[in-house]
Design an enzyme around this catalytic site. Sequence first.
Site, PDB file in Angstrom:
ATOM      1  N   TYR A  23      -8.235   9.534   3.683  1.00  0.00           N
ATOM      2  CA  TYR A  23      -7.769  10.881   3.385  1.00  0.00           C
ATOM      3  C   TYR A  23      -7.215  10.967   1.972  1.00  0.00           C
ATOM      4  O   TYR A  23      -7.000   9.943   1.321  1.00  0.00           O
ATOM      5  CB  TYR A  23      -6.722  11.330   4.415  1.00  0.00           C
ATOM      6  CG  TYR A  23      -5.365  10.666   4.266  1.00  0.00           C
ATOM      7  CD1 TYR A  23      -5.165   9.345   4.632  1.00  0.00           C
ATOM      8  CD2 TYR A  23      -4.283  11.366   3.722  1.00  0.00           C
ATOM      9  CE1 TYR A  23      -3.921   8.748   4.482  1.00  0.00           C
ATOM     10  CE2 TYR A  23      -3.041  10.775   3.568  1.00  0.00           C
ATOM     11  CZ  TYR A  23      -2.871   9.454   3.948  1.00  0.00           C
ATOM     12  OH  TYR A  23      -1.656   8.858   3.785  1.00  0.00           O
ATOM     13  N   LYS A  69      -6.869   4.286   1.375  1.00  0.00           N
ATOM     14  CA  LYS A  69      -5.972   5.318   1.919  1.00  0.00           C
ATOM     15  C   LYS A  69      -6.495   5.739   3.290  1.00  0.00           C
ATOM     16  O   LYS A  69      -7.117   6.794   3.453  1.00  0.00           O
ATOM     17  CB  LYS A  69      -5.894   6.495   0.940  1.00  0.00           C
ATOM     18  CG  LYS A  69      -4.730   7.423   1.195  1.00  0.00           C
ATOM     19  CD  LYS A  69      -4.476   8.293  -0.011  1.00  0.00           C
ATOM     20  CE  LYS A  69      -3.485   9.398   0.259  1.00  0.00           C
ATOM     21  NZ  LYS A  69      -2.182   8.960   0.765  1.00  0.00           N
ATOM     22  N   GLU A 121       6.280  -0.602  -1.614  1.00  0.00           N
ATOM     23  CA  GLU A 121       6.315   0.829  -1.967  1.00  0.00           C
ATOM     24  C   GLU A 121       6.980   1.573  -0.824  1.00  0.00           C
ATOM     25  O   GLU A 121       7.336   0.983   0.196  1.00  0.00           O
ATOM     26  CB  GLU A 121       4.898   1.352  -2.204  1.00  0.00           C
ATOM     27  CG  GLU A 121       4.009   1.230  -0.970  1.00  0.00           C
ATOM     28  CD  GLU A 121       2.589   1.747  -1.159  1.00  0.00           C
ATOM     29  OE1 GLU A 121       2.373   2.612  -2.020  1.00  0.00           O
ATOM     30  OE2 GLU A 121       1.719   1.290  -0.399  1.00  0.00           O
TER      31      GLU A 121
HETATM   32  N1  PMP Z   1       2.027   5.152  -1.470  1.00  0.00           N
HETATM   33  C1  PMP Z   1       1.686   5.595  -0.245  1.00  0.00           C
HETATM   34  C2  PMP Z   1       1.673   4.621   0.875  1.00  0.00           C
HETATM   35  C3  PMP Z   1       1.364   6.949  -0.043  1.00  0.00           C
HETATM   36  O1  PMP Z   1       1.031   7.386   1.174  1.00  0.00           O
HETATM   37  C4  PMP Z   1       1.416   7.838  -1.137  1.00  0.00           C
HETATM   38  C5  PMP Z   1       1.126   9.292  -0.943  1.00  0.00           C
HETATM   39  N2  PMP Z   1      -0.245   9.538  -0.942  1.00  0.00           N
HETATM   40  C6  PMP Z   1       1.770   7.326  -2.391  1.00  0.00           C
HETATM   41  C7  PMP Z   1       2.068   5.975  -2.520  1.00  0.00           C
HETATM   42  C8  PMP Z   1       1.795   8.200  -3.608  1.00  0.00           C
HETATM   43  O2  PMP Z   1       0.480   8.473  -4.016  1.00  0.00           O
HETATM   44  P1  PMP Z   1       0.113   9.803  -4.802  1.00  0.00           P
HETATM   45  O3  PMP Z   1       0.938   9.799  -6.037  1.00  0.00           O
HETATM   46  O4  PMP Z   1      -1.338   9.665  -5.078  1.00  0.00           O
HETATM   47  O5  PMP Z   1       0.447  10.935  -3.884  1.00  0.00           O
END
Ligand code: PMP
Length: 286
Positions: free
Chosen positions: A33, A146, A179
């Site tokens: 996604y 993702k 993270e």
């Molecule tokens: N890490 C994870 C595990 C996430 O789910 C997200 C949100 N998509 C992010 C980091 C941040 O990614 P982005 O800046 O592309 O939204």
Amino acid sequence: MPRIAYVNGAYVQHRDAATHVEDRGYQFADAVYEVIAIAGRRLLDEEPHLDRLGHSLSELGIGWPLVRPALRYALREVARANRVSNGLVYLQVSRGVAKRDYVPPAGLQPVLVITAKSTPAPSEAPGPGVAVISAPDLRWKRVDIKSTGLLGAAINKQKARAAGAWECWQLDERGFVTEGTSSNAWILTHEGELITRPTGHDILAGITRATVARVARQLQLKVVERPFTIAEAQGAREAFMTRATSIVTPVVRVDGKQVGAGAAGDVVARLRAEYLRAVGDSEPFW
Ligand code: PMP
């Protein structure tokens, strides 16, 4: 106005939007996604989000459900149909529908679902900041993909909420922060270095992370990609998280300890404002 969703080529009422019980996304989390923020009728960082979708799809050997221009069009159609000026568009691609078997049959047609929703417009001010807790990272070993297999993240996010925090900073076996459950983690040291973990299989390569790193370098800030610990975060000058739908958000408490002044720092505020400027120059789509 009824909410509209896109399911495999059809624009349908959100309450009736459904895929099959034998969709592999449902049974195996065999789906990926993206979430793209919308601000001022613009999709923020659309192309890198679609590039990352391409990475997730190709790592799993799932084909694009639509050619890229058609996908861009469908994202806009769903946003338009829902009158989303500020908010987000969510898209999910599963490998497809098949009799339940770990090994998918060849030639499955991917299932594409798109939804959109409104949220308040992003403010330039960073707000008061949030608290985070830490907990072991429970996720699988390829979180650069993702995928919709989000149970580990959901458990840790709920743990954070139960502790009165917004986010959980997840820890690898050596005690370094990987993270957040839905955001990338950053600190600013007293020496003025911005620290964030390097990309690899153990974090999602955040699109906001990449844009913020670029913006920071343009501001002559030093960005160092290395892992950091909770103790380092607690002793940092500033801490923050990045994600598409909340941009740059100050982190003011880590496991109950105040970070810096306990309020949004100067660098966080600057990066947030510069990010909005950097991504705000595309064409409004409705
Ligand atoms: N890490 C994870 C595990 C996430 O789910 C997200 C949100 N998509 C992010 C980091 C941040 O990614 P982005 O800046 O592309 O939204």
